[in-house]
Every structure is written in structure tokens, then in C-alpha cells.
Motif scaffolding. Structure first.
Motif, PDB file in Angstrom:
ATOM      1  N   ILE A  71      16.036  -7.290   6.642  1.00  0.00           N
ATOM      2  CA  ILE A  71      16.978  -6.606   6.117  1.00  0.00           C
ATOM      3  C   ILE A  71      16.384  -5.917   4.873  1.00  0.00           C
ATOM      4  CG2 ILE A  71      19.550  -6.550   5.047  1.00  0.00           C
ATOM      5  CD1 ILE A  71      20.083  -8.231   7.355  1.00  0.00           C
ATOM      6  N   LEU A  72      15.812  -6.879   4.030  1.00  0.00           N
ATOM      7  CA  LEU A  72      15.177  -6.179   2.749  1.00  0.00           C
ATOM      8  C   LEU A  72      14.146  -5.394   3.181  1.00  0.00           C
ATOM      9  CD1 LEU A  72      15.124  -6.998  -0.277  1.00  0.00           C
ATOM     10  CD2 LEU A  72      13.625  -8.579   0.187  1.00  0.00           C
ATOM     11  N   TYR A  73      13.540  -5.675   4.187  1.00  0.00           N
ATOM     12  CA  TYR A  73      12.114  -4.529   4.369  1.00  0.00           C
ATOM     13  C   TYR A  73      12.688  -3.207   4.674  1.00  0.00           C
ATOM     14  CZ  TYR A  73       9.257  -8.663   4.291  1.00  0.00           C
ATOM     15  OH  TYR A  73       8.358  -9.928   3.916  1.00  0.00           O
ATOM     16  N   VAL A  74      13.857  -3.262   5.524  1.00  0.00           N
ATOM     17  CA  VAL A  74      14.321  -1.970   6.162  1.00  0.00           C
ATOM     18  C   VAL A  74      15.057  -1.456   4.834  1.00  0.00           C
ATOM     19  CG1 VAL A  74      16.396  -1.084   7.456  1.00  0.00           C
ATOM     20  CG2 VAL A  74      14.849  -2.771   8.530  1.00  0.00           C
ATOM     21  N   SER A  75      15.441  -2.202   3.945  1.00  0.00           N
ATOM     22  CA  SER A  75      16.177  -1.642   2.668  1.00  0.00           C
ATOM     23  C   SER A  75      15.324  -0.935   1.856  1.00  0.00           C
ATOM     24  CB  SER A  75      17.170  -2.386   1.917  1.00  0.00           C
ATOM     25  OG  SER A  75      18.201  -3.154   2.640  1.00  0.00           O
ATOM     26  N   LEU A  76      14.198  -1.477   1.675  1.00  0.00           N
ATOM     27  CA  LEU A  76      12.924  -0.744   0.934  1.00  0.00           C
ATOM     28  C   LEU A  76      12.414   0.363   1.647  1.00  0.00           C
ATOM     29  CD1 LEU A  76      11.231  -4.166  -0.113  1.00  0.00           C
ATOM     30  CD2 LEU A  76      12.412  -2.672  -1.577  1.00  0.00           C
ATOM     31  N   VAL A  77      12.148   0.316   3.010  1.00  0.00           N
ATOM     32  CA  VAL A  77      11.906   1.587   3.419  1.00  0.00           C
ATOM     33  C   VAL A  77      12.841   2.865   3.562  1.00  0.00           C
ATOM     34  CG1 VAL A  77      11.180   2.406   5.778  1.00  0.00           C
ATOM     35  CG2 VAL A  77      10.203   0.175   5.240  1.00  0.00           C
ATOM     36  N   ILE A  78      13.933   2.435   3.595  1.00  0.00           N
ATOM     37  CA  ILE A  78      14.793   3.352   3.588  1.00  0.00           C
ATOM     38  C   ILE A  78      14.830   4.232   2.014  1.00  0.00           C
ATOM     39  CG2 ILE A  78      17.303   4.249   3.177  1.00  0.00           C
ATOM     40  CD1 ILE A  78      17.716   2.130   5.702  1.00  0.00           C
ATOM     41  N   ALA A  79      14.996   3.228   0.794  1.00  0.00           N
ATOM     42  CA  ALA A  79      14.780   3.681  -0.218  1.00  0.00           C
ATOM     43  C   ALA A  79      13.307   4.409  -0.664  1.00  0.00           C
ATOM     44  CB  ALA A  79      14.875   2.339  -1.277  1.00  0.00           C
ATOM     45  N   TRP A  80      12.426   3.826  -0.259  1.00  0.00           N
ATOM     46  CA  TRP A  80      11.055   4.543  -0.277  1.00  0.00           C
ATOM     47  C   TRP A  80      11.048   6.000   0.351  1.00  0.00           C
ATOM     48  CZ3 TRP A  80       7.118   5.525  -2.823  1.00  0.00           C
ATOM     49  CH2 TRP A  80       6.156   6.198  -2.383  1.00  0.00           C
ATOM     50  N   ILE A  81      11.797   6.011   1.537  1.00  0.00           N
ATOM     51  CA  ILE A  81      11.817   7.419   2.184  1.00  0.00           C
ATOM     52  C   ILE A  81      12.523   8.442   1.392  1.00  0.00           C
ATOM     53  CG2 ILE A  81      12.515   8.754   4.305  1.00  0.00           C
ATOM     54  CD1 ILE A  81      11.810   5.995   5.961  1.00  0.00           C
ATOM     55  N   LYS A  82      13.809   8.086   0.858  1.00  0.00           N
ATOM     56  CA  LYS A  82      14.527   8.780   0.087  1.00  0.00           C
ATOM     57  C   LYS A  82      13.772   9.272  -1.407  1.00  0.00           C
ATOM     58  CE  LYS A  82      19.000   7.226   1.592  1.00  0.00           C
ATOM     59  NZ  LYS A  82      20.241   6.776   1.301  1.00  0.00           N
ATOM     60  N   THR A  93       1.641  16.160  -4.564  1.00  0.00           N
ATOM     61  CA  THR A  93       1.091  14.754  -4.211  1.00  0.00           C
ATOM     62  C   THR A  93       0.195  14.851  -3.528  1.00  0.00           C
ATOM     63  OG1 THR A  93       2.733  14.433  -2.843  1.00  0.00           O
ATOM     64  CG2 THR A  93       3.436  13.945  -5.110  1.00  0.00           C
ATOM     65  N   ASP A  94      -0.722  14.022  -3.322  1.00  0.00           N
ATOM     66  CA  ASP A  94      -1.839  13.862  -2.453  1.00  0.00           C
ATOM     67  C   ASP A  94      -1.454  12.956  -1.348  1.00  0.00           C
ATOM     68  OD1 ASP A  94      -4.216  13.794  -1.392  1.00  0.00           O
ATOM     69  OD2 ASP A  94      -5.298  12.427  -2.582  1.00  0.00           O
ATOM     70  N   ALA A  95      -1.294  13.740  -0.290  1.00  0.00           N
ATOM     71  CA  ALA A  95      -0.564  13.161   0.948  1.00  0.00           C
ATOM     72  C   ALA A  95      -1.405  11.880   1.554  1.00  0.00           C
ATOM     73  CB  ALA A  95      -0.173  14.138   2.164  1.00  0.00           C
ATOM     74  N   ARG A  96      -2.740  12.213   1.539  1.00  0.00           N
ATOM     75  CA  ARG A  96      -3.740  11.037   1.834  1.00  0.00           C
ATOM     76  C   ARG A  96      -3.674   9.825   1.271  1.00  0.00           C
ATOM     77  NH1 ARG A  96      -9.308  12.729   2.037  1.00  0.00           N
ATOM     78  NH2 ARG A  96      -9.767  10.642   2.691  1.00  0.00           N
ATOM     79  N   LYS A  97      -3.594   9.787  -0.062  1.00  0.00           N
ATOM     80  CA  LYS A  97      -3.378   8.825  -1.046  1.00  0.00           C
ATOM     81  C   LYS A  97      -1.952   8.090  -0.821  1.00  0.00           C
ATOM     82  CE  LYS A  97      -6.378  10.015  -4.665  1.00  0.00           C
ATOM     83  NZ  LYS A  97      -6.536  10.384  -5.888  1.00  0.00           N
ATOM     84  N   LEU A  98      -0.702   8.761  -0.593  1.00  0.00           N
ATOM     85  CA  LEU A  98       0.352   8.221  -0.258  1.00  0.00           C
ATOM     86  C   LEU A  98       0.482   7.642   0.875  1.00  0.00           C
ATOM     87  CD1 LEU A  98       3.109  10.705  -1.591  1.00  0.00           C
ATOM     88  CD2 LEU A  98       2.869   8.160  -2.163  1.00  0.00           C
ATOM     89  N   ARG A  99      -0.176   8.286   1.902  1.00  0.00           N
ATOM     90  CA  ARG A  99      -0.058   7.393   3.267  1.00  0.00           C
ATOM     91  C   ARG A  99      -1.074   6.153   3.384  1.00  0.00           C
ATOM     92  NH1 ARG A  99       3.025   8.164   6.856  1.00  0.00           N
ATOM     93  NH2 ARG A  99       2.917  10.512   6.390  1.00  0.00           N
ATOM     94  N   ARG A 100      -2.121   6.218   2.601  1.00  0.00           N
ATOM     95  CA  ARG A 100      -2.914   4.909   2.443  1.00  0.00           C
ATOM     96  C   ARG A 100      -2.095   3.822   1.701  1.00  0.00           C
ATOM     97  NH1 ARG A 100      -8.632   7.062  -0.012  1.00  0.00           N
ATOM     98  NH2 ARG A 100      -9.172   8.183   2.028  1.00  0.00           N
ATOM     99  N   LEU A 101      -1.232   4.207   0.775  1.00  0.00           N
ATOM    100  CA  LEU A 101      -0.251   3.239   0.055  1.00  0.00           C
ATOM    101  C   LEU A 101       0.681   2.731   0.834  1.00  0.00           C
ATOM    102  CD1 LEU A 101       0.452   1.916  -2.500  1.00  0.00           C
ATOM    103  CD2 LEU A 101       1.958   4.032  -3.034  1.00  0.00           C
ATOM    104  N   GLU A 102       1.362   3.468   1.828  1.00  0.00           N
ATOM    105  CA  GLU A 102       2.298   3.140   2.712  1.00  0.00           C
ATOM    106  C   GLU A 102       1.540   2.265   3.755  1.00  0.00           C
ATOM    107  OE1 GLU A 102       3.422   7.021   4.074  1.00  0.00           O
ATOM    108  OE2 GLU A 102       4.962   7.032   2.632  1.00  0.00           O
ATOM    109  N   ILE A 103       0.340   2.361   4.379  1.00  0.00           N
ATOM    110  CA  ILE A 103      -0.148   1.662   5.271  1.00  0.00           C
ATOM    111  C   ILE A 103      -0.348   0.094   4.733  1.00  0.00           C
ATOM    112  CG2 ILE A 103      -2.392   1.377   6.769  1.00  0.00           C
ATOM    113  CD1 ILE A 103      -2.220   4.047   7.013  1.00  0.00           C
ATOM    114  N   MET A 104      -0.922   0.143   3.469  1.00  0.00           N
ATOM    115  CA  MET A 104      -1.175  -0.961   2.974  1.00  0.00           C
ATOM    116  C   MET A 104       0.011  -1.748   2.470  1.00  0.00           C
ATOM    117  SD  MET A 104      -4.291  -0.379   0.115  1.00  0.00           S
ATOM    118  CE  MET A 104      -3.263   0.073  -1.380  1.00  0.00           C
TER     119      MET A 104
END
Length: 125
Positions: A71-82, A93-104
Motif C-alpha cells: 500500500i505504501l509503494y502504491v501510494s508513492l507511485v501515485i504521488a510520483w506520477i502526479k 526535463t531529460d526523459a532518459r534520466k527520469l526513466r533511469r531513476l524510476e527503474i532504479m
């Protein structure tokens, strides 16, 4: 004679203030985190007689704790998307760097959960 400030001198003071505030913020967060950890440790040791009893309780209650973390992870993902939606609209923003951060971050969540699933007591005995 006049109240005109030297732009070079004021930029140095501004940088010093920003660095000072940054250091103060980091130290404040570290102090608050330390206080919370000490408080939680004191509460846990008053509820449980020993660290082994705490580990046994954690092992016995793996699935409810897993549900809480999920539940905590889902909440963090929703907050991050917003946040990401607002951030990408306002800044370039640099989309590649953001994508790498998200994957990490996703890999970090997976590694945490795998470590808890395979070593539920928190360490190798």
C-alpha cells in the motif's frame, strides 16, 4: 553615498546562505530521523522483551506487513506520477534520466521485498 549593492558581493553571500540552509536542512532531517529511530526502538523494546522476540513477531506477521508495504509503494507511485506530471509541464526535463531513476527505484523496491521474503528474520543466522 548610494545604496547600490555590489552584485558580486551579494551573490557570494547568497551562495553562502543557500549552502548554510542546505546543510542546516540536512542536519535537521538527520536529527529528526535519529530521534524517530530511537523513539521507535524504545517503544519496541518496551513491547517485546528482546530483539529475538521482535524478529519472531516480524516473521510470523510477514503477510500483513507485506500488504502494508505494498500500500505504501502504491501510494508513492501515485504521488510520483502526479508530481512528475506537474514537473514535466513546468520544466524541460531529460526523459532518459527520469526513466533511469524510476527503474532504479523499482529495482530497489523489488530487492527490498525479495530480501524480506528470503531472509525474513532480517539476517543470516
Amino acid at each position: 553615498m548610494t545604496d547600490i549593492q555590489d552584485p558580486v558581493g551579494s551573490a557570494g553571500r547568497s551562495l553562502t546562505r543557500r549552502v548554510g540552509r542546505g546543510i542546516l536542512l540536512v542536519l535537521s532531517v538527520l536529527l529528526a530521523t535519529t530521534a524517530i529511530v530511537v523513539l521507535l526502538s524504545a517503544i519496541l523494546m518496551s513491547v517485546f522483551d528482546s530483539a529475538e522476540q521482535w524478529q519472531a513477531w516480524r516473521t510470523d506477521h510477514y503477510w500483513p506487513l507485506f500488504t502494508w508495504r505494498l500500500i505504501l509503494y502504491v501510494s508513492l507511485v501515485i504521488a510520483w506520477i502526479k508530481l512528475k506530471e506537474r514537473w514535466t509541464q513546468s520544466k524541460q526535463t531529460d526523459a532518459r534520466k527520469l526513466r533511469r531513476l524510476e527503474i532504479m527505484v523499482i529495482l530497489l523496491f523489488v530487492m527490498i521485498e525479495l530480501s524480506k521474503a528470503f531472509i525474513p528474520s532480517g539476517g543470516i543466522q
